[in-house]
Design a protein around this motif. Structure first.
Motif: not given
Length: 260
Positions: A21-24, A82-99, A111-118
């Protein structure tokens, strides 16, 4: 499906919905990025903790304040990222995850890793294999470094000895001469999931944030048939921050370059 695994999946999906919801819509000025990062991390951590404690109030939840699971603790311990990588998130680079990684007596079990963009969810339970959105994962079959795709990463700060940085670039030069293709994504958590899925042939990263290495990526790689080691071929990457991962052949070839 294991009840704990089911709750871990629910936890990362709820956090992923929040971030999506925040990404865009999340627009910030550079001068406010630190405050914004703190807000996002705090809110996602709170959301994840609430989800876990709703079902398992007796379990411990560990974060950056206390990231190291202890075998002395009787309670089941959850490490949430909660988020890896937060710099990617803020710059609109769609490569981050929650785990989420679940430790029992100091040993990672889920272990669970989730890519919310894809909308891609990588998961593993010890001894039961790894999956991507319900489909079995198998490590890639690369048998040489020629043409292999490796994820790179180095955290450069005042804590890293200059000699370590110098040696890292020397190793990269060796790998470059063997026609290795490099990727620098900024998220080792998602990189490890990509190794398990065969999208990357390996990971070679130095001086990484130890908190991100507790994310569970190593278990997903292992359950897909791969290996994760430090620069000596041992399991001390959680203390050194130096990590190599891939199938057994790729790991052996990278180690040969490192140890020379």
């Amino acid at each position: 499906m294991s009840p704990i695994l089911n709750i871990a999946i629910r936890t990362v999906r709820s956090a992923g919905n929040f971030l999506s919801r925040y990404y865009d819509s999340f627009k910030i000025e550079r001068k406010n990025i630190e405050d914004s990062a703190h807000y996002i991390s705090r809110e996602v951590t709170k959301l994840m903790s609430q989800t876990i404690h709703r079902f398992y109030p007796q379990h411990l939840i560990l974060d950056r304040v206390y990231p190291n699971p202890s075998s002395r603790e009787k309670a089941i311990q959850w490490i949430i990222n909660p988020i890896d990588n937060i710099t990617n998130f803020f710059n609109g680079f769609p490569y981050f995850s929650i785990s989420v990684a679940v430790y029992i007596k100091g040993q990672i079990e889920i272990a669970v890793i989730y890519d919310p963009i894809r909308n891609e969810l990588f998961s593993a339970k010890r001894g039961c294999g790894a999956q991507l959105n319900g489909y079995r994962l198998r490590i890639g079959s690369a048998y040489s470094l020629n043409g292999a795709i490796l994820s790179l990463g180095i955290k450069i700060d005042s804590k890293n000895p200059p000699q370590s940085q110098y040696n890292y670039w020397r190793i990269l030069k060796k790998l470059f001469k063997q026609y290795v293709h490099f990727r620098y994504t900024g998220s080792i958590t998602l990189d490890l999931a990509y190794v398990a899925a065969g999208r990357l042939d390996g990971v070679f990263q130095i001086c990484q944030d130890l908190y991100n290495l507790y994310s569970g990526g190593e278990l997903i790689v292992r359950e897909s048939g791969g290996l994760t080691t430090d620069f000596y071929g041992k399991q001390a990457y959680l203390s050194s921050g130096h990590i190599i991962s891939g199938n057994s052949r790729v790991v052996k070839l990278i180690l040969a370059n490192v140890q020379k």
